[in-house]
Each structure stands twice: as C-alpha cells, then as structure tokens.
Design a protein around this motif. Structure first.
Motif, PDB file in Angstrom:
ATOM      1  N   SER A  99      18.774 -34.844  34.640  1.00 29.13           N
ATOM      2  CA  SER A  99      17.960 -35.548  33.642  1.00 29.13           C
ATOM      3  C   SER A  99      16.963 -34.623  32.970  1.00 29.13           C
ATOM      4  O   SER A  99      16.731 -34.705  31.754  1.00 29.13           O
ATOM      5  N   GLY A 109      19.241 -38.563  22.692  1.00 30.54           N
ATOM      6  CA  GLY A 109      20.383 -38.829  23.570  1.00 30.54           C
ATOM      7  C   GLY A 109      20.044 -39.562  24.843  1.00 30.54           C
ATOM      8  O   GLY A 109      20.878 -39.658  25.747  1.00 30.54           O
ATOM      9  N   PHE A 111      19.806 -42.664  25.634  1.00 33.35           N
ATOM     10  CA  PHE A 111      20.560 -43.866  25.968  1.00 33.35           C
ATOM     11  C   PHE A 111      22.043 -43.616  26.233  1.00 33.35           C
ATOM     12  O   PHE A 111      22.779 -44.554  26.518  1.00 33.35           O
ATOM     13  N   TYR A 112      22.479 -42.372  26.131  1.00 29.25           N
ATOM     14  CA  TYR A 112      23.833 -42.074  26.588  1.00 29.25           C
ATOM     15  C   TYR A 112      23.845 -40.980  27.655  1.00 29.25           C
ATOM     16  O   TYR A 112      24.790 -40.891  28.447  1.00 29.25           O
ATOM     17  N   ILE A 113      22.819 -40.151  27.701  1.00 29.03           N
ATOM     18  CA  ILE A 113      22.758 -39.123  28.738  1.00 29.03           C
ATOM     19  C   ILE A 113      22.481 -39.746  30.103  1.00 29.03           C
ATOM     20  O   ILE A 113      23.154 -39.431  31.096  1.00 29.03           O
ATOM     21  N   PRO A 115      22.999 -42.937  31.228  1.00 29.70           N
ATOM     22  CA  PRO A 115      24.170 -43.636  31.773  1.00 29.70           C
ATOM     23  C   PRO A 115      25.269 -42.672  32.233  1.00 29.70           C
ATOM     24  O   PRO A 115      25.958 -42.946  33.226  1.00 29.70           O
ATOM     25  N   ALA A 116      25.420 -41.547  31.505  1.00 29.39           N
ATOM     26  CA  ALA A 116      26.434 -40.564  31.903  1.00 29.39           C
ATOM     27  C   ALA A 116      26.084 -39.955  33.261  1.00 29.39           C
ATOM     28  O   ALA A 116      26.973 -39.712  34.094  1.00 29.39           O
TER      29      ALA A 116
END
Length: 344
Positions: A99, A109, A111-113, A115-116
């Motif tokens: 993170s 990014g 909101f997609y990093i 969750p990934a």
C-alpha cells in the motif's frame, strides 16, 4: 401405535437439541464474562493511575484493539474449521508494504490499488487452503511456509527498507473524528456488525460451523468441506492485508516486522473469547472481547513501565487464567450447582 415426533405443544425436543442449546448458553455466558473482565480491568486500572479508567483510556483501547480485531476475525474463521493461520504476520506486512509502495503518498488509483492488494492477499490464502485440504499438509506447517515465502518476497521487494507513504486519504481517515469519536472506532463497530452477522447468522458461517463440528457429517449433508475451508483461509488472508493497510496509514509508513505483534495475539483473542481451538465452536463477539481484554492488559502493563519479558509473562498468565475460568466445563459445573441449589 406409533410414537409421534411432535406433541400437542409443538415439536419434541431431542437430546441433540438440548446439547446444542446448552452449548449456545455456555458460549453466551463466556461472551458476557469476557466483557465483564474487560470492564473490571478498566475500572481497576485507576489503581495504577488516576488518569486511567476514563473515557480517554477507553477510546485508546478501542482504537488500538481495532487492528487486532480485524486480523483476529479471519483467524477465528480458520480456527472454526479446525485450522490455524501462521501467515498472518507476513500478510500484514505485505498489505502495508504494497500500500505504501504503490500509493507513494498519493490518492491516485486508491480505489483499484487497495482492492487489488486485498485480492492478492486472498489468493495467497487460497494457496494455504489448497495445501491444507488437497495435499493434507498440516495447517501449522502450510501457513508457516507460506508466511516465510511472503516475508521473503517483501524483503526482496523492499531490499530491506520499505519505501513510500500511505494514501493521504487513508492517513486522514485514521486521524479523523466523527461525532467526537475517532473514525477507526466507527470502522471497528461497522466491521464487528458485519463480522458478527457473517460468522454467526449467515449461511456461510453456519456451514463453517458444520465443517468444524464434523467434516464427515458435513460432507454427507452435501457441504464441500474443502471449498469452505479454502474460503476461510482466503478471508483470513484478506483481513490480514486490510490490517496491514490500515496500520501503515496509522503509522504513516510500513516496516518489515509490523505484523509480528499480531500473530500470537490473534490466536489468543479467538481462544480467550470462548472459541474452541479444536474447531466447531466460536463467536466473533467473543473474539472482539478477547481482543479488548488483551489490549487493555497491554495498555496497563505499558503504563506500569514493566519490562517486555515480565510483560509477556503476565500476559500469558492472564490468558491462562481466562482460559481456565471461561472453560465450558466451568459453566456446566456452575449450572449443575445452581440446579442443585434450586432442588434443595
């Protein structure tokens, strides 16, 4: 004349129903008892310092306990299906390291990093679950091996020194207040509500209980013990990754040993909270109580200035006492004693 399974007043009560009701009653009493111990410990902490026992101390305890609760939820699900997850410490580190490195102090990014990262952690949990279920590797060995591999990957990725900073949005969230209460405490309450429903009242939670109680009977009932067990390990890994992300935001950075302080406490919180280490019985509310008890104890011992060695010994003694006092056999004996007094 054949006997009916029902009476005029309703369905007949079977011995199995009676045992289940007694077990649920014992679990409920254990949960109440653990929270009673937490309250008593907070009140008695005034003997250590006049500043203790107030709202500010309670706020601090809830704030710090939140991180332990997040990872202990997943650990509790794994223990529920007769497993154990020793990879939690490394996955916490992985969540924090990724993170901070990928966000690099920016909200781009977000909101997609995030969750990934959680998905990557969950997939690692799936690997642990597959090793335990399909290859019959003992959970202790499998998750320890996975943990070593994940930690080694973190070490290689960071070259010994984690870099980057958490997202400013996450950092501000960890420091924000809503209605004069820290935002992480609101996050904790929401997590506890969802976790309680998931473990105690959802079909998924009931199936995990069934697998933990009797895998063979669960299989006969049409449940896939392997799939459910793998799911428990995946959830545990994702919860550990979430803990690492939030810890990095709280500390404004990641370290390679940031998960070490949560491995054994995550197991202790589950067991002290009334769950059976042999699986098949557990309550998330009890786990939350166990996390609060351990955090309260750690806070008081730190205020006393006790050395780490003695602190660890005292924490171990308190855990042993709690396990002895909160055993199901103790509650059964008390109930038998009360029934004897009533008859007398």
């Amino acid at each position: 004349m054949t006997q009916s399974s029902e009476t005029m007043d309703g369905p007949a009560t079977t011995p199995q129903d009676t045992r289940r009701a007694q077990r649920l009653s014992s679990t409920s009493v254990a949960v109440i008892a653990i929270y009673g111990l937490v309250v008593a410990m907070i009140l008695l902490s005034r003997a250590v310092s006049p500043a203790f026992g107030g709202l500010s101390q309670v706020e601090t305890i809830f704030y710090l306990a939140a991180f332990l609760v997040f990872c202990a939820f997943g650990q509790g699900l794994v223990i529920l299906v007769r497993g154990l997850d020793l990879s939690i410490a490394s996955l916490i580190t992985l969540g924090g390291v990724l993170s901070t490195a990928l966000m690099a102090g920016s909200n781009d990014g977000l909101f997609y990093i995030l969750p990934a990262i959680l998905l990557a952690c969950a997939l690692i949990g799936v690997v642990s679950g597959i090793g335990v279920t399909f290859f019959a590797i003992p959970p202790f060995i499998m998750t320890m091996a996975v943990g070593i591999i994940v930690y080694s990957l973190c070490l290689g990725f960071t070259q010994g020194t984690p870099r980057g900073f958490p997202s400013p949005l996450l950092r501000d969230l960890m420091q924000a207040r809503l209605l004069a209460i820290p935002a992480p405490i609101w996050l904790l309450l929401a997590f506890v509500a969802v976790g309680t429903v998931l473990q105690g009242y959802s079909a998924f939670g009931r199936k995990l209980n069934a697998v933990g109680n009797n895998p063979e009977a669960a299989y006969v009932a049409g449940l896939s013990a392997r799939t459910l067990t793998i799911s428990a390990y995946a959830v545990s890994a994702a919860c550990a990754g979430l803990t690492g992300i939030l810890l990095a935001a709280y500390a404004n950075g990641a370290t390679l040993r940031m998960g070490d302080d949560y491995l054994l406490p995550s197991i202790a919180a589950v067991v002290v909270g009334g769950s059976s280490i042999l699986g098949g019985r557990g309550s998330f509310l009890g786990t939350v109580g166990g996390a609060l008890l351990l955090t309260t104890l750690a806070t008081i011992l730190s205020a006393l200035g006790i050395g780490q060695g003695w602190k660890t010994i005292l924490e171990g003694l308190v855990i042993l006492v709690a396990l002895i006092v909160l055993r199901e056999q103790v509650f059964d004996a008390l109930q038998a004693g009360l029934r004897g007094l009533k008859k007398g």
